[in-house]
Design a protein around this motif. Structure first.
Motif, PDB file in Angstrom:
ATOM      1  N   ILE A  25       0.866  -1.180   0.000  1.00 16.96           N
ATOM      2  CA  ILE A  25       0.000   0.000   0.000  1.00 16.96           C
ATOM      3  C   ILE A  25       0.899   1.226   0.000  1.00 16.96           C
ATOM      4  CG2 ILE A  25      -1.760   1.298   1.276  1.00 16.96           C
ATOM      5  CD1 ILE A  25      -2.517  -1.425   2.614  1.00 16.96           C
ATOM      6  N   ASP A  26       0.708   2.070  -0.985  1.00 18.00           N
ATOM      7  CA  ASP A  26       1.420   3.336  -1.061  1.00 18.00           C
ATOM      8  C   ASP A  26       0.384   4.332  -1.544  1.00 18.00           C
ATOM      9  OD1 ASP A  26       3.340   5.289  -1.048  1.00 18.00           O
ATOM     10  OD2 ASP A  26       4.367   4.589  -2.851  1.00 18.00           O
ATOM     11  N   GLU A  27      -0.351   4.884  -0.577  1.00 14.84           N
ATOM     12  CA  GLU A  27      -1.515   5.691  -0.873  1.00 14.84           C
ATOM     13  C   GLU A  27      -1.264   6.647  -2.015  1.00 14.84           C
ATOM     14  OE1 GLU A  27      -3.397   8.512   2.085  1.00 14.84           O
ATOM     15  OE2 GLU A  27      -4.581   6.704   2.396  1.00 14.84           O
ATOM     16  N   PRO A  28      -2.068   6.647  -3.033  1.00  9.72           N
ATOM     17  CA  PRO A  28      -3.391   6.032  -3.113  1.00  9.72           C
ATOM     18  C   PRO A  28      -3.398   4.657  -3.788  1.00  9.72           C
ATOM     19  CG  PRO A  28      -3.143   7.513  -4.961  1.00  9.72           C
ATOM     20  CD  PRO A  28      -1.847   7.561  -4.170  1.00  9.72           C
ATOM     21  N   SER A  29      -2.234   4.121  -4.159  1.00  3.10           N
ATOM     22  CA  SER A  29      -2.231   2.858  -4.901  1.00  3.10           C
ATOM     23  C   SER A  29      -2.016   1.650  -3.990  1.00  3.10           C
ATOM     24  CB  SER A  29      -1.160   2.878  -5.991  1.00  3.10           C
ATOM     25  OG  SER A  29       0.118   2.771  -5.425  1.00  3.10           O
ATOM     26  N   LYS A  52      -7.326  -0.803  -0.112  1.00  6.66           N
ATOM     27  CA  LYS A  52      -7.355   0.657  -0.198  1.00  6.66           C
ATOM     28  C   LYS A  52      -8.186   1.284   0.921  1.00  6.66           C
ATOM     29  CE  LYS A  52      -6.733   1.119  -5.178  1.00  6.66           C
ATOM     30  NZ  LYS A  52      -7.366   1.520  -6.452  1.00  6.66           N
ATOM     31  N   THR A  53      -9.069   0.505   1.522  1.00  7.10           N
ATOM     32  CA  THR A  53      -9.929   1.043   2.569  1.00  7.10           C
ATOM     33  C   THR A  53      -9.260   1.046   3.943  1.00  7.10           C
ATOM     34  OG1 THR A  53     -10.992  -1.051   3.175  1.00  7.10           O
ATOM     35  CG2 THR A  53     -11.952   0.183   1.322  1.00  7.10           C
ATOM     36  N   LEU A  54      -8.083   0.429   4.052  1.00  7.06           N
ATOM     37  CA  LEU A  54      -7.401   0.406   5.345  1.00  7.06           C
ATOM     38  C   LEU A  54      -6.842   1.783   5.665  1.00  7.06           C
ATOM     39  CD1 LEU A  54      -5.593  -3.018   4.995  1.00  7.06           C
ATOM     40  CD2 LEU A  54      -7.658  -2.509   6.305  1.00  7.06           C
ATOM     41  N   ASP A  55      -6.886   2.153   6.914  1.00  5.21           N
ATOM     42  CA  ASP A  55      -6.490   3.485   7.348  1.00  5.21           C
ATOM     43  C   ASP A  55      -4.981   3.559   7.573  1.00  5.21           C
ATOM     44  OD1 ASP A  55      -6.776   6.113   7.993  1.00  5.21           O
ATOM     45  OD2 ASP A  55      -7.510   5.757  10.030  1.00  5.21           O
ATOM     46  N   VAL A  56      -4.219   3.377   6.494  1.00  5.73           N
ATOM     47  CA  VAL A  56      -2.761   3.506   6.521  1.00  5.73           C
ATOM     48  C   VAL A  56      -2.323   4.286   5.296  1.00  5.73           C
ATOM     49  CG1 VAL A  56      -2.361   1.371   7.824  1.00  5.73           C
ATOM     50  CG2 VAL A  56      -2.364   1.296   5.337  1.00  5.73           C
ATOM     51  N   ASN A 101       3.537   2.944   7.443  1.00  9.76           N
ATOM     52  CA  ASN A 101       3.643   4.397   7.579  1.00  9.76           C
ATOM     53  C   ASN A 101       5.067   4.880   7.844  1.00  9.76           C
ATOM     54  OD1 ASN A 101       0.876   4.571   7.164  1.00  9.76           O
ATOM     55  ND2 ASN A 101       0.422   4.490   9.337  1.00  9.76           N
ATOM     56  N   GLY A 102       6.019   4.361   7.061  1.00  4.54           N
ATOM     57  CA  GLY A 102       7.406   4.809   7.168  1.00  4.54           C
ATOM     58  C   GLY A 102       8.248   4.076   8.191  1.00  4.54           C
ATOM     59  N   THR A 103       7.691   3.124   8.896  1.00  4.05           N
ATOM     60  CA  THR A 103       8.425   2.372   9.916  1.00  4.05           C
ATOM     61  C   THR A 103       8.632   0.935   9.458  1.00  4.05           C
ATOM     62  OG1 THR A 103       7.446   3.709  11.667  1.00  4.05           O
ATOM     63  CG2 THR A 103       8.413   1.610  12.326  1.00  4.05           C
ATOM     64  N   ILE A 104       9.877   0.471   9.500  1.00  4.09           N
ATOM     65  CA  ILE A 104      10.184  -0.923   9.174  1.00  4.09           C
ATOM     66  C   ILE A 104       9.886  -1.761  10.411  1.00  4.09           C
ATOM     67  CG2 ILE A 104      12.001  -2.555   8.564  1.00  4.09           C
ATOM     68  CD1 ILE A 104      13.347  -0.207   7.052  1.00  4.09           C
ATOM     69  N   CYS A 105       9.057  -2.765  10.246  1.00  3.48           N
ATOM     70  CA  CYS A 105       8.594  -3.569  11.378  1.00  3.48           C
ATOM     71  C   CYS A 105       9.156  -4.985  11.368  1.00  3.48           C
ATOM     72  CB  CYS A 105       7.076  -3.681  11.359  1.00  3.48           C
ATOM     73  SG  CYS A 105       6.208  -2.201  10.943  1.00  3.48           S
ATOM     74  N   ALA A 106       9.906  -5.338  10.348  1.00  8.19           N
ATOM     75  CA  ALA A 106      10.347  -6.724  10.167  1.00  8.19           C
ATOM     76  C   ALA A 106      11.160  -7.244  11.347  1.00  8.19           C
ATOM     77  CB  ALA A 106      11.145  -6.856   8.880  1.00  8.19           C
ATOM     78  N   THR A 107      11.800  -6.371  12.103  1.00  5.71           N
ATOM     79  CA  THR A 107      12.626  -6.833  13.224  1.00  5.71           C
ATOM     80  C   THR A 107      11.907  -6.741  14.566  1.00  5.71           C
ATOM     81  OG1 THR A 107      13.595  -4.635  13.486  1.00  5.71           O
ATOM     82  CG2 THR A 107      14.760  -6.191  12.042  1.00  5.71           C
ATOM     83  N   TRP A 108      10.670  -6.279  14.576  1.00  9.77           N
ATOM     84  CA  TRP A 108       9.929  -6.172  15.830  1.00  9.77           C
ATOM     85  C   TRP A 108       9.658  -7.551  16.412  1.00  9.77           C
ATOM     86  CZ3 TRP A 108       5.315  -2.361  14.708  1.00  9.77           C
ATOM     87  CH2 TRP A 108       5.824  -1.080  14.508  1.00  9.77           C
ATOM     88  N   HIS A 109       9.635  -7.621  17.723  1.00  9.94           N
ATOM     89  CA  HIS A 109       9.178  -8.833  18.410  1.00  9.94           C
ATOM     90  C   HIS A 109       7.724  -9.058  18.008  1.00  9.94           C
ATOM     91  CE1 HIS A 109       7.660 -11.280  21.747  1.00  9.94           C
ATOM     92  NE2 HIS A 109       8.910 -11.712  21.852  1.00  9.94           N
ATOM     93  N   TRP A 110       7.308 -10.273  17.818  1.00  8.25           N
ATOM     94  CA  TRP A 110       5.970 -10.559  17.298  1.00  8.25           C
ATOM     95  C   TRP A 110       4.863  -9.964  18.149  1.00  8.25           C
ATOM     96  CZ3 TRP A 110       2.413 -13.291  20.078  1.00  8.25           C
ATOM     97  CH2 TRP A 110       2.880 -14.135  21.089  1.00  8.25           C
ATOM     98  N   LYS A 111       5.040  -9.872  19.462  1.00  4.45           N
ATOM     99  CA  LYS A 111       3.985  -9.297  20.307  1.00  4.45           C
ATOM    100  C   LYS A 111       3.817  -7.808  20.031  1.00  4.45           C
ATOM    101  CE  LYS A 111       4.188 -12.362  24.267  1.00  4.45           C
ATOM    102  NZ  LYS A 111       4.496 -12.444  25.699  1.00  4.45           N
ATOM    103  N   THR A 112       4.930  -7.110  19.876  1.00  7.63           N
ATOM    104  CA  THR A 112       4.882  -5.680  19.580  1.00  7.63           C
ATOM    105  C   THR A 112       4.219  -5.452  18.236  1.00  7.63           C
ATOM    106  OG1 THR A 112       6.917  -5.344  20.829  1.00  7.63           O
ATOM    107  CG2 THR A 112       6.281  -3.595  19.290  1.00  7.63           C
ATOM    108  N   ALA A 113       4.629  -6.227  17.241  1.00  7.16           N
ATOM    109  CA  ALA A 113       4.056  -6.084  15.900  1.00  7.16           C
ATOM    110  C   ALA A 113       2.557  -6.379  15.913  1.00  7.16           C
ATOM    111  CB  ALA A 113       4.774  -7.008  14.924  1.00  7.16           C
ATOM    112  N   ARG A 122      -7.659  -0.674  10.603  1.00  6.32           N
ATOM    113  CA  ARG A 122      -9.081  -0.412  10.725  1.00  6.32           C
ATOM    114  C   ARG A 122      -9.521   0.195   9.403  1.00  6.32           C
ATOM    115  NH1 ARG A 122      -8.582  -3.368  14.403  1.00  6.32           N
ATOM    116  NH2 ARG A 122      -8.506  -2.835  16.572  1.00  6.32           N
ATOM    117  N   PRO A 123     -10.733  -0.096   8.983  1.00 11.40           N
ATOM    118  CA  PRO A 123     -11.209   0.539   7.748  1.00 11.40           C
ATOM    119  C   PRO A 123     -11.284   2.051   7.919  1.00 11.40           C
ATOM    120  CG  PRO A 123     -12.667  -1.247   8.427  1.00 11.40           C
ATOM    121  CD  PRO A 123     -11.687  -1.021   9.543  1.00 11.40           C
TER     122      PRO A 123
END
Length: 144
Positions: A25-29, A52-56, A101-113, A122-123
């Motif tokens: 997702i790279d708003e609007p595409s 596209k309806t997700l609020d990101v 939204n500009g944050t790389i999450c791939a290294t987050w602990h699964w609970k945090t993610a 959320r829509p």
């Protein structure tokens, strides 16, 4: 392994029988890629519209595209038909959030993610089609 791990740092994965995909997702595409990097957005047009309806503003979400049978299980045979003839039967089951939204999450602990992305997806207000995008944290990870 005779018995799955137990405890607060263990969760278990449900095996889904579908197509692995990444939603970008790279708003609007919105684009949907196969595990080999092919752009299959046109094949999954209803899922792309739902995403596209997700609020990101931006996100990269790893998951599986599935179709459920009457028993509620993923059905690969039905998926092949739905891709071409019954788009409304397709679901995207998200299991990894790689970027939001500009944050790389791939290294987050699964609970945090899990807490972050389940709260984020959320829509947008006034949208009803996001139900096709099912989010669940990736399972089968064990933290030492």
């Amino acid at each position: 392994m005779a018995k799955p791990p137990e405890g607060e740092d263990s969760i278990h994965e449900i095996k889904l029988d579908g197509y692995r995909a990444q939603v970008v997702i790279d708003e609007p595409s919105v684009r949907i890629f196969t595990r080999r990097g092919l752009d299959w957005t046109s094949k999954y047009r209803d899922l792309a519209e739902a995403a596209k309806t997700l609020d990101v503003e931006s996100a990269i979400i790893d998951g599986e595209i599935i179709v459920l049978n009457d028993a509620g299980l993923s059905d690969f045979g039905a998926l092949r038909k739905a891709t071409t003839r019954r788009q409304h039967d397709l679901y995207f089951v998200a299991f990894d959030l790689l970027h939001i939204n500009g944050t790389i999450c791939a290294t987050w602990h699964w609970k945090t993610a899990a807490r972050s992305w389940l709260a984020s997806f959320r829509p947008k207000s006034g949208s009803s089609s996001a139900r096709r995008c099912r989010a669940r944290p990736r399972e089968s990870r064990h933290s030492p």
